[in-house]
Design a protein around this motif. Structure first.
Motif, PDB file in Angstrom:
ATOM      1  N   THR A  55       0.730  -1.327   0.031  1.00 61.64           N
ATOM      2  CA  THR A  55       0.078   0.003   0.025  1.00 61.64           C
ATOM      3  C   THR A  55       0.778   1.169  -0.085  1.00 61.64           C
ATOM      4  O   THR A  55       2.066   1.031   0.206  1.00 61.64           O
ATOM      5  CB  THR A  55      -0.982  -0.090   1.273  1.00 61.64           C
ATOM      6  N   GLN A  56       0.391   2.364  -0.288  1.00 59.16           N
ATOM      7  CA  GLN A  56       1.107   3.657  -0.367  1.00 59.16           C
ATOM      8  C   GLN A  56       1.664   3.524   1.192  1.00 59.16           C
ATOM      9  O   GLN A  56       2.880   4.078   1.256  1.00 59.16           O
ATOM     10  CB  GLN A  56       0.089   4.866  -0.353  1.00 59.16           C
ATOM     11  N   ILE A  57       1.135   3.434   2.417  1.00 56.95           N
ATOM     12  CA  ILE A  57       1.751   3.552   3.687  1.00 56.95           C
ATOM     13  C   ILE A  57       2.845   2.534   3.841  1.00 56.95           C
ATOM     14  O   ILE A  57       4.097   2.802   4.428  1.00 56.95           O
ATOM     15  CB  ILE A  57       0.749   3.402   4.733  1.00 56.95           C
ATOM     16  N   HIS A 288      -1.251   7.664   5.106  1.00 56.93           N
ATOM     17  CA  HIS A 288      -1.997   6.681   4.183  1.00 56.93           C
ATOM     18  C   HIS A 288      -1.823   6.945   2.920  1.00 56.93           C
ATOM     19  O   HIS A 288      -1.778   6.109   2.140  1.00 56.93           O
ATOM     20  CB  HIS A 288      -3.359   6.316   4.788  1.00 56.93           C
ATOM     21  N   LEU A 289      -1.542   8.081   2.616  1.00 55.65           N
ATOM     22  CA  LEU A 289      -1.439   8.428   1.143  1.00 55.65           C
ATOM     23  C   LEU A 289       0.114   8.257   0.480  1.00 55.65           C
ATOM     24  O   LEU A 289       0.368   8.228  -0.514  1.00 55.65           O
ATOM     25  CB  LEU A 289      -1.995  10.126   0.543  1.00 55.65           C
ATOM     26  N   GLY A 290       1.009   8.343   1.499  1.00 52.10           N
ATOM     27  CA  GLY A 290       2.489   8.037   0.990  1.00 52.10           C
ATOM     28  C   GLY A 290       2.923   8.906  -0.073  1.00 52.10           C
ATOM     29  O   GLY A 290       2.946  10.245  -0.034  1.00 52.10           O
ATOM     30  N   ALA A 291       3.170   8.486  -1.185  1.00 49.48           N
ATOM     31  CA  ALA A 291       3.593   9.122  -2.348  1.00 49.48           C
ATOM     32  C   ALA A 291       2.800  10.253  -2.815  1.00 49.48           C
ATOM     33  O   ALA A 291       3.234  10.947  -3.754  1.00 49.48           O
ATOM     34  CB  ALA A 291       4.170   8.300  -3.411  1.00 49.48           C
ATOM     35  N   ARG A 292       1.446  10.014  -2.492  1.00 46.79           N
ATOM     36  CA  ARG A 292       0.421  10.823  -3.108  1.00 46.79           C
ATOM     37  C   ARG A 292       0.178  11.830  -2.006  1.00 46.79           C
ATOM     38  O   ARG A 292      -0.864  12.979  -2.093  1.00 46.79           O
ATOM     39  CB  ARG A 292      -0.922  10.170  -3.376  1.00 46.79           C
ATOM     40  N   ALA A 293       1.096  11.939  -0.849  1.00 47.34           N
ATOM     41  CA  ALA A 293       0.497  12.967   0.094  1.00 47.34           C
ATOM     42  C   ALA A 293       0.770  14.530  -0.399  1.00 47.34           C
ATOM     43  O   ALA A 293       0.022  15.426  -0.044  1.00 47.34           O
ATOM     44  CB  ALA A 293       1.401  12.682   1.332  1.00 47.34           C
ATOM     45  N   PRO A 294       1.652  14.754  -1.297  1.00 47.40           N
ATOM     46  CA  PRO A 294       2.032  16.125  -1.609  1.00 47.40           C
ATOM     47  C   PRO A 294       0.747  16.586  -2.437  1.00 47.40           C
ATOM     48  O   PRO A 294       0.325  17.829  -1.969  1.00 47.40           O
ATOM     49  CB  PRO A 294       3.130  15.881  -2.726  1.00 47.40           C
TER      50      PRO A 294
END
Lengths: 380, 380, 380
Positions: A55-57, A288-294
């Motif tokens: 997962t992203q996290i 929880h969004l990891g690489a999508r956090a930005p």
């Protein structure tokens, strides 16, 4: 990768205030429990297809946390787990809490089985402050005899003395739609009587939830509200913060802190512009969004005035999350602000100033924390 | 910064039609009033934490408007205000209106205290056209004796002669959920009688709002609907344009212009694909999102056919906003289209053609404006 | 353009499983019908302003499909149509189906006038599998005498033998809000009797829709649910997948496949994290978003575990769409994953592995397809 630029350098080392967080684990856990802690929404043991490391996290954890345990970035899940299992939980906590570069933890003590405020302060070498769960106060008040309202007020007054804020999880106990006004005293005592009769444990009575919410408002300290992303016990669509409009229209001047907000972060930003006493964060979802956090952080910088946005991790359990929230936020914010500056939409000085405001200045001001930074480890 | 590229060069100078705008201020204001005008949602005086200069729109104003007043980009708020306070409002209006590069203003005259259509045309040196507020016609009709419907029709017919469209703000008077059908004549007269009895001022009666909406539809000129972002008097979740589905299913061929739409711009785009008579813009929000406007503009280019998307600023009050809307939109659109072209997803010619359509072609066609461009100042 | 990089190279040629698709046209169509097929939402003939070639999907078609017909990229619409009109539909289908690089089509046979499972397999040279429409079974069951439930079960058992899944379009027949529990047997027979009395054609009765849904669940094969984007007959806001929460809480272990999901893809991702048996895709919308598809694909990679995300085109009619879905997805996913790797948020190996999972691995596992790849044309 190119040089991270002046914003990244500044944001990487500035002390943060994590204005909504829980304790970390005290004792070692097994791998199943660890993996379940990487899934926020599922309240049952996760399946093979849920694979929390896929997962992203999970990817973010391998990216950011592995080096803190002396492993290369992106270390495989098995390698990560094996290394983690070699250390006592206290050692893990020490490492990650101190690496987070957080000067102040503002701790919601409503969740069980984790370090309390004092332990979190001691292990991290930072300051820690308590936020009261209004529903916990209700669950204590119902066990006393006499007037429920009096008991509630007494407990609240006592516990609030050292607390910097209050929190309601009414989002989990029916959601925001429907009546959120302050109930009449007689209704409150009636509801309390009925609750006592059935054995008064977990508070779900709407009247008493509304009562607690308004007592929290009257307290005048920042009132945190769980909004959006959480576990599946909540009806996510009933936690849309726009359903708070009527409540906010009569909420006066007590700061109302909208927590998490995903996937309603743009709606929350609207409320932060619409009401002078509304503040927002996108904690929990950043992890929880990891690489999508930005992209999430960017969306939180649309309508909300910059003095109304705060940082939080909402970490709970693995101390990795206390660190990961900070790292993902630092890197995500820096990337977003650098884009604004690179396109000449923002001045560099403004970007640095806004980073400070969101990272710590706004929380310090709203919660009335002193500026006494007690970082014992250098932030990374 | 690198060279802006052929799209940016073209988009920077093409004349725009601002298809939804209000007048600019006529007289000087104090700083408090100026700052309040940068906050759309809050209907009360803003607080220190709302700091309108510490928002996306505040930063965008300092970035784009400062040079028009002879200041460097990103001039500090105090410097900006001091310079602005040196000039008469008419001089400020002259500068910003002409710098906007707008050939035609399509003006909603329903808001008070600002330049009217003629003054806006004179100060800007451009054409200006009127859009009628249906609720204002209702509020006039109720003051006459006899049949309310007849009075409404008479006023509408008279005022519509020179108007290019009509507008409803039913979003602010109860929202879109619930019945939006055309009421029976007897119901209309009953409702009007009741409204007269209570002194008929601000229209909130649902029956009469529905009546006006359908009279607007029957007029056949483009019918503008406020959707989404606005002030907190509206319940934002009740302005989700999907709640218009039943209304649109029976709306015939009159163009229905969905205005603003934030944060429902993707839902609005869906409706523009689903109904041959539905058009969308993301005005107002472009100004308030500042550095984030490109992402909003990009989202408005998902499902909506490109002949169904329009430009507007929704500026009201400070003439800066008439200019800022245009600048942010030009830069945002150019950035988005350049990305499409750079990834070879779109051909350059298509990008330039779509820019023209959204910037002016679609509005010219739908509102039936002549192509007679009367720009007296070079667009920037 | 720079070199596409290792992810793009890998993703460009890996065989896909298109887990939700319909047949392609068998016979030639005129241009009007072709253009209408590029508009998903509008159920009426489109207008000049809808101009299907002036949309994201129209531009994407010219970009990606023109070369398959021997034209340059971005060939004008008239040129494209003229070339297409020169060939028989079977030849067009051959070209596009084989160019898609799809090893397995999972076909919803509920839509009329197109190639069936066998023909699709033959024309494409790939495997094809059937998914049953539960509403079609209902519409057959009602024509039989005796117990409706028995008739339904009998038909379902018979047809399910060779099917790999079932599908419900309850989203189109009232939406997800309201009761979605399994009705009592007596209620089912009552509802069936009433439906028979009115001549039992198109199923809209809620009781029987719920019955079919639960029969699909009990079947145990993956249960596809139409979610979000579709034509305007559905109330889009009633297809928000969060309205499925109560249904999912009691759905057991049958895989539930949330299809399309736009504009609710983040909500769908939440459900994929919250429930071990929930899976998501963003098919259909990828085609309609064209140049904006990468951002949609990125949003589908937020909360959903990577073993819960699948690829589909939802193509129907023009064989271009069977190919375009694959091309846009390959390019969009590669761009998104490359960004993750370039910022060092993900390791390259993880990106390649996730691409395989979403492209085919997850579908193969969940639908129980064999790994026997029968690609007869090289994927592009």
């Amino acid at each position: 990768m190119a040089s991270p630029g002046p914003i990244a350098e500044h944001v990487a080392t500035m002390p943060l205030i994590d204005h909504h967080v829980h304790g970390c684990w005290i004792d070692s856990v097994d791998r199943t429990r660890f993996e379940n802690a990487l899934n926020e929404a599922n309240t049952e043991p996760v399946s093979a297809d849920d694979a929390p490391f896929d997962t992203q996290i999970g990817f973010a954890l391998r990216r950011w946390c592995a080096p803190i345990l002396g492993l290369p970035v992106h270390a495989p899940a098995d390698v990560y787990w094996a290394r983690r299992a070699e250390s006592a939980e206290v050692d893990i906590a020490h490492r990650f809490l101190r690496a987070a570069g957080v000067s102040d933890w503002v701790v919601d003590t409503g969740l069980p089985g984790v370090a309390d405020v004092d332990l979190l302060a001691r292990w991290s070498g930072s300051a820690a402050h308590e936020v009261l769960r209004l529903e916990s106060i209700a669950e204590d008040a119902v066990t006393r005899g006499g007037s429920y309202a009096d008991a509630f007020d007494e407990i609240l007054a006592e516990r609030a003395r050292d607390a910097v804020g209050a929190k309601s999880i009414i989002a989990y106990r029916g959601g925001f739609d429907g009546d959120l006004t302050d109930p009449e005293p007689a209704q409150v005592e009636d509801a309390a009587r009925r609750w006592r009769e059935v054995g008064g444990t977990r508070l779900t009575d709407r009247t008493l939830l509304r009562f607690g919410l308004h007592r929290g408002l009257r307290l005048g300290k920042p009132l945190q509200l769980h909004v959006g992303l959480g576990d599946r016990d909540a009806d996510l669509h009933r936690t849309n913060p726009l359903l708070l409009l009527d409540f906010l229209r009569t909420s006066g001047t007590t700061p109302v802190m909208l927590l998490h907000c995903y996937p309603f972060e743009r709606e929350a930003g609207y409320l932060a512009q619409a009401f002078s006493n509304v503040y927002v964060d996108v904690g929990l979802a950043v992890n929880h969004l990891g690489a999508r956090a930005p992209e999430l952080i960017a969306r939180s910088l649309e309508l909300a005035p910059f003095r109304k946005v705060l940082y939080s991790s909402d970490a709970y359990g693995p101390a990795e999350l206390h660190y990961l929230g900070a790292q993902l936020w630092r890197h995500g914010l820096a990337k977003v602000l650098q884009r604004f500056v690179d396109s000449d939409a923002w001045a560099l000085d403004d970007a640095l100033r806004v980073a400070e405001l969101i990272g710590s200045g706004n929380a310090r001001r709203v919660y009335g924390l002193t500026g006494d930074v007690r970082l014992t480890a250098s932030a990374r």
